[in-house]
Scaffold this motif. Structure first.
Motif, short mmCIF file in Angstrom:
data_model
loop_
_atom_site.label_atom_id
_atom_site.label_comp_id
_atom_site.label_asym_id
_atom_site.label_seq_id
_atom_site.Cartn_x
_atom_site.Cartn_y
_atom_site.Cartn_z
N GLY A 298 0.80 -1.21 0.00
CA GLY A 298 0.00 0.00 0.00
C GLY A 298 0.83 1.26 0.00
O GLY A 298 0.73 2.10 -0.89
N ARG A 299 1.71 1.42 0.99
CA ARG A 299 2.54 2.60 1.13
C ARG A 299 4.00 2.16 1.21
O ARG A 299 4.28 0.97 1.34
CB ARG A 299 2.17 3.33 2.42
N PRO A 300 4.94 3.10 1.13
CA PRO A 300 6.33 2.72 1.34
C PRO A 300 6.49 2.01 2.68
O PRO A 300 5.94 2.44 3.69
CB PRO A 300 7.06 4.07 1.33
N GLY A 301 7.22 0.92 2.68
CA GLY A 301 7.41 0.13 3.89
C GLY A 301 8.81 0.25 4.44
O GLY A 301 9.79 0.34 3.69
N LEU A 302 8.91 0.27 5.76
CA LEU A 302 10.18 0.36 6.45
C LEU A 302 10.22 -0.74 7.50
O LEU A 302 9.31 -0.85 8.31
CB LEU A 302 10.29 1.74 7.13
N LEU A 303 11.26 -1.57 7.48
CA LEU A 303 11.39 -2.67 8.42
C LEU A 303 12.69 -2.50 9.19
O LEU A 303 13.78 -2.47 8.61
CB LEU A 303 11.36 -4.01 7.69
N LEU A 304 12.58 -2.38 10.52
CA LEU A 304 13.71 -2.14 11.40
C LEU A 304 14.01 -3.41 12.18
O LEU A 304 13.17 -3.88 12.97
CB LEU A 304 13.37 -0.99 12.37
#
Length: 362
Positions: A298-304
């Protein structure tokens, strides 16, 4: 789309840190206590909520500074000019009030979820399986929020009505029925929406997890555990019928605020709490990956991912990196050395972190 041109000002042990030229994989290397996780925490604050540590805002400002901190980043696409500049900060005179700006305009923290879907995995989260239902419920709600920004307002309205009902129930005098009925109608409306959102995300995660092989990582099976009835009318009737019992307990004993996320090891029907430490870490990794895939649609994803490779053997590390590569999310990882990340070293942006200072090394 990905985050780039990231800046931290007076945040934790970082006085003025800048990270430019990010890639799909971004690796922060340094000794324990150097400030690697602080960078991940800063990035987690580019989403609604209290970040990956759930700390007080006043505790995040650099101790030797005047108070207050600032975090900024650009959402970019390839070599294009900045598309969106997002940032969050506090001011010295109001250290526990979080302010947010998007392209220079003031907005709410909840609106950050419209631009970026952020997920994370930290060593502290390994207690998810042994802690109480409240921990798993918050974990579930954070995953829902990353996929559906409207979840925050639904949850806030439910919690407000729940607190008011509990306050009335705890009073010496019997509260008026109209007051309780009004609060229960609000709780039923928001509570039913809350349960639908949770159940939908659990179903979507389950479908994504079913595509994963059971090896080399254990695969989790998820279920929504609730004693409350689905449906607004049914939930409202349950609140009304439970008034005598709730008044005796001075709190609401029925509702989505008491729900749980059940996690078992797929194929074995063994509760995750009974699994080994390695299995539990594998379950968390699998859930984080499945969530990242859903978020990136859906939107830009960020995985930390904080210290995620530390206790994985070479086969599991390689499998993890291969899956991260196809997740669609921008990935940030921490480690005390580069060796465990050799499989992605050539395609990663790498920074060395030391005492709150950052140096680009690759």
């Amino acid at each position: 789309m990905a985050l780039d041109r990231i800046s931290l000002s007076r945040f934790r042990n970082h006085d003025a840190t800048a990270l430019d030229g990010t890639r799909r994989f971004n690796l922060l290397v340094g000794e324990n206590g150097a400030g690697k996780t602080n960078i991940l925490e800063a990035l987690s604050l580019l989403s609604p909520g209290r970040g990956l540590r759930s700390a007080r805002l006043s505790d995040m400002a650099k101790a030797e500074g005047p108070g207050g901190f600032a975090i900024g980043a650009s959402l970019t696409a390839g070599d294009a000019e900045d598309l969106i500049r997002i940032g969050t900060y506090t001011e010295p005179q109001r250290p526990n009030r979080r302010l947010v700006r998007v392209n220079g305009a003031a907005t709410s923290a909840a609106s950050l979820g419209e631009w970026l879907a952020v997920g994370w995995l930290t060593p502290a989260m390994e207690r998810l399986f042994s802690d109480g239902s409240g921990v798993r419920r918050r974990f579930l709600d954070r995953m829902v929020l990353a996929l559906d920004p409207a979840h925050a307002s639904v949850a806030a309205r439910y919690e407000h009505a729940l607190r008011e009902r509990n306050r009335l129930l705890a009073e010496d005098a019997m509260p008026e029925a109209e007051w309780l009925a009004g609060l229960e109608a609000q709780m039923a409306r928001q509570g039913a929406a809350l349960m639908r959102q949770r159940a939908a995300v659990i179903s979507a995660l389950g479908a994504e997890l079913a595509l994963l092989p059971e090896e080399p990582f254990a695969r989790p099976a998820l279920a929504y555990d609730t004693q409350a009835p689905f449906g607004e009318d049914e939930l409202r009737k349950a609140f009304c019928a439970g008034r005598p019992r709730d008044r005796a307990a001075a709190r609401s004993l029925t509702g989505p605020h008491r729900d749980d996320l059940l996690i078992t090891i797929a194929g074995r029907d063994v509760p995750a709490a009974m699994g080994s430490t390695g299995e539990q870490k594998a379950l968390l990794i699998a859930m984080s990956l499945a969530h990242a895939v859903l978020a990136a649609r859906g939107r830009p994803g960020l995985l930390l991912l904080d210290e995620v490779a530390a206790h994985l053997d070479p086969l599991r590390r390689r499998t993890l990196f291969d899956r991260l590569r196809t997740s669609g999310a921008q990935v940030w990882l921490t480690g005390t050395e580069i060796a465990p990340f050799e499989h992605i070293r050539a395609e990663a942006a790498i920074w060395r972190v030391e005492s709150g200072r950052v140096e680009r090394i690759s």
